[in-house]
Enzyme design. Structure first.
Site, mmCIF file in Angstrom:
data_model
loop_
_atom_site.group_PDB
_atom_site.id
_atom_site.type_symbol
_atom_site.label_atom_id
_atom_site.label_comp_id
_atom_site.label_asym_id
_atom_site.label_seq_id
_atom_site.Cartn_x
_atom_site.Cartn_y
_atom_site.Cartn_z
ATOM 1 N N LYS A 147 54.725 31.372 42.951
ATOM 2 C CA LYS A 147 56.135 31.489 43.337
ATOM 3 C C LYS A 147 56.247 31.116 44.826
ATOM 4 O O LYS A 147 55.891 30.006 45.194
ATOM 5 C CB LYS A 147 56.643 32.873 42.966
ATOM 6 N N GLU A 151 32.289 33.797 32.592
ATOM 7 C CA GLU A 151 32.630 35.219 32.428
ATOM 8 C C GLU A 151 31.791 36.075 33.356
ATOM 9 O O GLU A 151 30.581 35.892 33.468
ATOM 10 C CB GLU A 151 32.388 35.644 30.974
ATOM 11 N N TYR A 160 32.643 27.564 31.963
ATOM 12 C CA TYR A 160 32.784 28.961 31.547
ATOM 13 C C TYR A 160 32.030 29.861 32.511
ATOM 14 O O TYR A 160 30.898 29.558 32.875
ATOM 15 C CB TYR A 160 32.227 29.169 30.130
ATOM 16 N N ASP A 173 54.219 45.183 43.476
ATOM 17 C CA ASP A 173 54.238 43.898 42.777
ATOM 18 C C ASP A 173 55.013 42.927 43.662
ATOM 19 O O ASP A 173 56.241 42.959 43.711
ATOM 20 C CB ASP A 173 54.902 44.069 41.407
ATOM 21 N N THR A 206 51.639 37.078 41.838
ATOM 22 C CA THR A 206 51.409 35.761 41.251
ATOM 23 C C THR A 206 51.103 34.820 42.403
ATOM 24 O O THR A 206 51.344 35.137 43.571
ATOM 25 C CB THR A 206 52.647 35.240 40.497
ATOM 26 N N ARG A 212 49.740 28.139 38.908
ATOM 27 C CA ARG A 212 50.137 29.293 38.096
ATOM 28 C C ARG A 212 48.924 30.207 37.937
ATOM 29 O O ARG A 212 47.913 29.813 37.367
ATOM 30 C CB ARG A 212 50.632 28.846 36.720
HETATM 31 C C1 LIG Z 1 56.929 36.612 37.812
HETATM 32 C C2 LIG Z 1 56.638 38.073 37.878
HETATM 33 C C3 LIG Z 1 55.635 38.674 37.104
HETATM 34 C C4 LIG Z 1 54.934 37.962 35.980
HETATM 35 O O1 LIG Z 1 54.309 36.810 36.286
HETATM 36 P P1 LIG Z 1 53.995 35.708 35.142
HETATM 37 O O2 LIG Z 1 53.061 34.803 35.827
HETATM 38 O O3 LIG Z 1 55.310 35.102 34.771
HETATM 39 O O4 LIG Z 1 53.376 36.427 33.986
HETATM 40 C C5 LIG Z 1 55.361 40.013 37.304
HETATM 41 N N1 LIG Z 1 56.049 40.725 38.198
HETATM 42 C C6 LIG Z 1 57.042 40.195 38.941
HETATM 43 C C7 LIG Z 1 57.777 41.041 39.915
HETATM 44 C C8 LIG Z 1 57.377 38.853 38.797
HETATM 45 O O5 LIG Z 1 58.375 38.342 39.513
#
Ligand SMILES: *Cc1c(COP(=O)(O)O)cnc(C)c1O
Length: 421
Positions: free
Chosen positions: A233, A60, A58, A204, A230, A239
């Site tokens: 991907k 925080e 932990y 994003d 993220t 993750r």
């Molecule tokens: C996948 C994605 C998210 C969210 O990610 P998670 O890990 O699934 O919560 C946010 N914005 C975009 C553009 C994404 O492709």
């Protein structure tokens, strides 16, 4: 035993039921052609880090300012991940604690907007993400969300349309980026609009982070003061998520992530993010990123040659959006038929979709995972032909079985990273 993971024997000894499911999933992932644009094969090193002792701790707070003792090692791993993220993307600040992309975006709202404020993002129907203000998402309920789309004739974002909407609604936050956008995001163009209406531009790059890291897509750094991504991907990590900012927006983001939104960070994920960032900083990864794009183009060319419509006519990045509106088969039955044939993708809305979201007219296809297996344009040509065969067969068993056999032959020559069969 089909699957050998560094810790797999321990799962088998303790919980044979879960062990069987791990084996089944490993076989499924290795045995199919995975074209889900947001998925990948994390390396064995990344998976080993997620399964490490850091899951026990932990912590925080942030390095040097924690609410528990015993942080000597965790502070080092988090600092390492932060420094690697800053170096790889050229950012002034990085927060690597968000649990995933959706909570990371919530942290952005918490840092820079108040409930009821106007925010703007690409609408889900046009390729945006739920968290950019869709009405079923908290972000659409708590904020006055305005969505921009794409031009019907081009399937592309028209920045003049975005500017007009932004001038009309004056959003506090403007999101760019999405989940089903096959074209390059013009970060500089969005930055101009954000400056005109005094909005905070948030890029994003969840989908394209690996391409940005490898130089296969322009970087938002220098245009968007806040960048969310993220890590699982195209970046091919565990993750998780990161928020990159300039110096001015750093402390607001840190406060929003903790204590604003989250408790203890997932230190095992942080360790694995550090590993993934080190992998992503190599020449090999840059080559990988460019091969993702080459493969997506090659796949798109075959699909188009064989008569399928592609939203915007093709792709600049890792994904293709196939518009099945002119064909007999809908997106959902097509995705299900492809899954039976060993090709896994997702059904997806296309812009101006005449069908409802649970049974839309499109297929979304992405090349990050197949490229991680070492497949190239020749394999993309084969896969493209199989996709069209299955779509045209409209549920015909024999065609699906024939393709399934050919898929099995092909994947046998391209081992899946991190999976030993
Ligand atoms: C996948 C994605 C998210 C969210 O990610 P998670 O890990 O699934 O919560 C946010 N914005 C975009 C553009 C994404 O492709």
């Amino acid at each position: 035993m089909a699957y050998v993971h560094p810790r797999f024997d321990a799962i088998r000894a303790t919980d044979p039921e879960v062990a069987d499911l791990v084996v089944a999933e490993a076989e499924r992932e290795a045995g199919a052609i995975r074209l889900i644009a947001s998925e990948n094969y994390a390396s064995e090193a990344v998976m080993a880090a997620t399964g490490s002792v850091f899951t026990n701790k932990y912590s925080e707070g942030y390095a040097g300012k924690r609410y528990y003792e015993g942080q000597r090692v965790v502070d080092q791993v988090e600092t390492l991940a932060i420094e690697r993220a800053k170096a790889l993307f050229g950012a002034e600040h990085a927060n690597v604690q968000p649990y995933s992309g959706s909570p990371a975006n919530l942290a952005v709202y918490l840092a820079f907007a108040e409930p009821g404020d106007t925010i703007m993002g690409m609408s889900l129907a046009a390729g945006g993400h739920l968290t950019h203000g869709h009405k079923v998402s908290a972000t659409g309920k708590w904020f006055d969300a305005v969505g921009y789309g794409v031009r019907k004739e081009t399937g592309r974002i028209d920045l003049d349309d975005v500017r007009e909407l932004a001038l009309e609604h004056r959003p506090k936050i403007l999101f760019c980026g999405g989940t089903a956008v096959p074209r390059t995001i013009d970060f500089a163009g969005f930055a101009e609009i954000a400056a005109e209406v005094d909005a905070l531009l948030v890029a994003d790059i969840a989908h394209i982070a690996g391409l940005v890291a490898g130089g296969a897509h322009p970087s938002p750094i220098g245009h968007a003061p806040v960048v969310m991504t993220t890590t699982h991907k195209s970046l091919r990590g565990p993750r998780g998520a990161m928020i990159l900012t300039d110096a001015d927006h750093a402390s607001a983001i840190d406060k929003a992530v903790f204590p604003g939104l989250q408790g203890g960070p997932h230190n095992h994920t942080t360790a694995a993010i550090a590993v993934a960032l080190s992998e992503a900083s190599t020449d090999e990864f840059a080559e990988y990123a460019h091969r993702i794009v080459t493969n997506a183009r090659a796949l798109g060319e075959v699909l188009a040659e064989r008569g399928l419509d592609l939203v915007s006519g093709g792709t600049d990045n890792h994904l293709l959006l196939v518009d099945l509106t002119p064909t007999a088969i809908g997106g959902k039955p097509a995705a299900q038929a492809l899954d039976r044939a060993g090709i896994v993708c997702n059904y997806n809305a296309v812009p101006f979709d005449p069908k409802p979201p649970f049974n839309p007219s499109g297929l979304r296809l992405g090349t990050p995972a197949v490229t991680s297996r070492g497949m190239g344009p020749d394999e993309m040509a084969a896969i493209g032909n199989w996709i069209v065969d299955v779509v045209e067969a409209d549920g015909d068993d024999e065609v699906e079985q024939r393709v399934r056999n050919e898929v099995t032959d092909l994947v046998g020559s391209f081992p899946a990273p991190g999976i030993t069969l």
